[in-house]
Scaffold this active site. Sequence first.
Site, PDB file in Angstrom:
ATOM      1  CB  SER A 142      -0.844  -0.012   1.282  1.00 30.66           C
ATOM      2  OG  SER A 142      -1.488   1.231   1.488  1.00 30.66           O
ATOM      3  CE1 TYR A 155      -4.506  -2.038   5.050  1.00 30.46           C
ATOM      4  CE2 TYR A 155      -3.200  -0.070   4.625  1.00 30.46           C
ATOM      5  CZ  TYR A 155      -3.971  -1.126   4.156  1.00 30.46           C
ATOM      6  OH  TYR A 155      -4.202  -1.263   2.805  1.00 30.46           O
TER       7      TYR A 155
HETATM    8  P1  NAD Z   1     -11.593  -6.013   0.010  1.00 33.53           P
HETATM    9  O1  NAD Z   1     -12.153  -5.889   1.384  1.00 33.53           O
HETATM   10  O2  NAD Z   1     -12.431  -5.650  -1.169  1.00 33.53           O
HETATM   11  O3  NAD Z   1     -11.041  -7.479  -0.244  1.00 33.53           O
HETATM   12  C1  NAD Z   1     -10.315  -8.169   0.720  1.00 33.53           C
HETATM   13  C2  NAD Z   1     -10.269  -9.627   0.347  1.00 33.53           C
HETATM   14  O4  NAD Z   1      -9.556 -10.323   1.375  1.00 33.53           O
HETATM   15  C3  NAD Z   1     -11.656 -10.267   0.277  1.00 33.53           C
HETATM   16  O5  NAD Z   1     -11.664 -11.236  -0.750  1.00 33.53           O
HETATM   17  C4  NAD Z   1     -11.779 -10.944   1.636  1.00 33.53           C
HETATM   18  O6  NAD Z   1     -12.697 -12.034   1.658  1.00 33.53           O
HETATM   19  C5  NAD Z   1     -10.348 -11.400   1.836  1.00 33.53           C
HETATM   20  N1  NAD Z   1     -10.035 -11.712   3.216  1.00 33.53           N
HETATM   21  C6  NAD Z   1     -10.173 -10.943   4.333  1.00 33.53           C
HETATM   22  N2  NAD Z   1      -9.790 -11.626   5.418  1.00 33.53           N
HETATM   23  C7  NAD Z   1      -9.374 -12.844   4.986  1.00 33.53           C
HETATM   24  C8  NAD Z   1      -8.861 -14.005   5.631  1.00 33.53           C
HETATM   25  N3  NAD Z   1      -8.692 -14.049   6.961  1.00 33.53           N
HETATM   26  N4  NAD Z   1      -8.550 -15.084   4.865  1.00 33.53           N
HETATM   27  C9  NAD Z   1      -8.752 -15.067   3.516  1.00 33.53           C
HETATM   28  N5  NAD Z   1      -9.222 -13.999   2.866  1.00 33.53           N
HETATM   29  C10 NAD Z   1      -9.538 -12.910   3.592  1.00 33.53           C
HETATM   30  O7  NAD Z   1     -10.258  -5.143   0.055  1.00 33.53           O
HETATM   31  P2  NAD Z   1      -9.327  -4.537  -1.096  1.00 33.53           P
HETATM   32  O8  NAD Z   1      -9.424  -3.065  -1.003  1.00 33.53           O
HETATM   33  O9  NAD Z   1      -9.536  -5.215  -2.385  1.00 33.53           O
HETATM   34  O10 NAD Z   1      -7.902  -4.918  -0.494  1.00 33.53           O
HETATM   35  C11 NAD Z   1      -7.057  -5.905  -1.040  1.00 33.53           C
HETATM   36  C12 NAD Z   1      -5.626  -5.615  -0.614  1.00 33.53           C
HETATM   37  O11 NAD Z   1      -5.229  -4.357  -1.152  1.00 33.53           O
HETATM   38  C13 NAD Z   1      -5.425  -5.508   0.893  1.00 33.53           C
HETATM   39  O12 NAD Z   1      -4.211  -6.105   1.252  1.00 33.53           O
HETATM   40  C14 NAD Z   1      -5.385  -4.019   1.122  1.00 33.53           C
HETATM   41  O13 NAD Z   1      -4.645  -3.693   2.264  1.00 33.53           O
HETATM   42  C15 NAD Z   1      -4.688  -3.549  -0.122  1.00 33.53           C
HETATM   43  N6  NAD Z   1      -4.888  -2.152  -0.447  1.00 33.53           N
HETATM   44  C16 NAD Z   1      -6.133  -1.643  -0.671  1.00 33.53           C
HETATM   45  C17 NAD Z   1      -6.258  -0.306  -0.984  1.00 33.53           C
HETATM   46  C18 NAD Z   1      -7.591   0.330  -1.274  1.00 33.53           C
HETATM   47  O14 NAD Z   1      -7.642   1.559  -1.418  1.00 33.53           O
HETATM   48  N7  NAD Z   1      -8.660  -0.425  -1.390  1.00 33.53           N
HETATM   49  C19 NAD Z   1      -5.133   0.535  -1.057  1.00 33.53           C
HETATM   50  C20 NAD Z   1      -3.888  -0.032  -0.818  1.00 33.53           C
HETATM   51  C21 NAD Z   1      -3.770  -1.370  -0.521  1.00 33.53           C
END
Ligand code: NAD
Length: 260
Positions: A142, A155
């Site tokens: 991130s 985080y």
């Molecule tokens: P999201 O909530 O849409 O998806 C998260 C996914 O992780 C889902 O499929 C969920 O079921 C799964 N998950 C959660 N806990 C779990 C567990 N214990 N075991 C297995 N699967 C699990 O979130 P997102 O925004 O798509 O985030 C995905 C990644 O991207 C994360 O690592 C997040 O930190 C990172 N990220 C997101 C953003 C953003 O702006 N959305 C920015 C930077 C980084």
Amino acid sequence: MLKGKVAIVTGSTSGIGLGIARELARLRADIVLNGFGDANEIEAIRSGIEREHGVRVSYDGADMSKEDAVRGLVTATVAKFGRLDIVVNNAGIQFTAPVEEFPAARWNAILAINLSAAFHSIAAAVPQMKKQRWGRIVNIASAHGLVGSTHKAAYVAAKHGLIGLTKVVGLETAGSGVTCNAVCPGWVRTPLVDKQINDIAAERGISQQDAARDMLAEKQPSLEFVSPAQLGGTVAFLCSGAADQITGTAISVDGGWTAR
Ligand code: NAD
């Protein structure tokens, strides 16, 4: 481009992970989906990708907060497909609170899912990848792996740790045909971020649209969200021959967030 390759994408039932899984499938990789959600919806996603791209897609509901389950996901994939070429460590959760109020249980869960799961999957996958003399590990970190923000102690710590892990694995696998890199997204409009937009809207008594605009204005100079498909493209690039010598690094896809 990835025909015959097998990719695990953790946390791919939603958001960024799903965007990455779709892109890798479009490039003809076989996919192992992972994550939580409604069983019927997950099956619709699984069969939809399989149909659309003519690749094999399986689903494994391993809980990324549990060491044995993470390692089991890797073992089961190798047993089922006979190989493992790409691991995208994407599953992640968020929780916000000032550090003195941050519940220890939330800290532990975020460290387990956002950091330790990547350690376990990498440790389990590297021997197989080295044997094949080709492998791609992509850790979805991130902008918060590079800079801090208030109220995100766990985080930010986990994502900085993930970039540290990426460097070490990049060094340890250098020259083996295996690479390990991190991708650092800025704001992406997914359920994880929608929750934060809802919180801002409620806190400030403004609409969700205004809250989303404020969120971008505060951090992301482009004033546009990054899309899951764009992140899929970044991961695809890291899986291409052009990226053979890119390892141990962190690539920002953040609309300029970390440039200032
Ligand atoms: P999201 O909530 O849409 O998806 C998260 C996914 O992780 C889902 O499929 C969920 O079921 C799964 N998950 C959660 N806990 C779990 C567990 N214990 N075991 C297995 N699967 C699990 O979130 P997102 O925004 O798509 O985030 C995905 C990644 O991207 C994360 O690592 C997040 O930190 C990172 N990220 C997101 C953003 C953003 O702006 N959305 C920015 C930077 C980084």
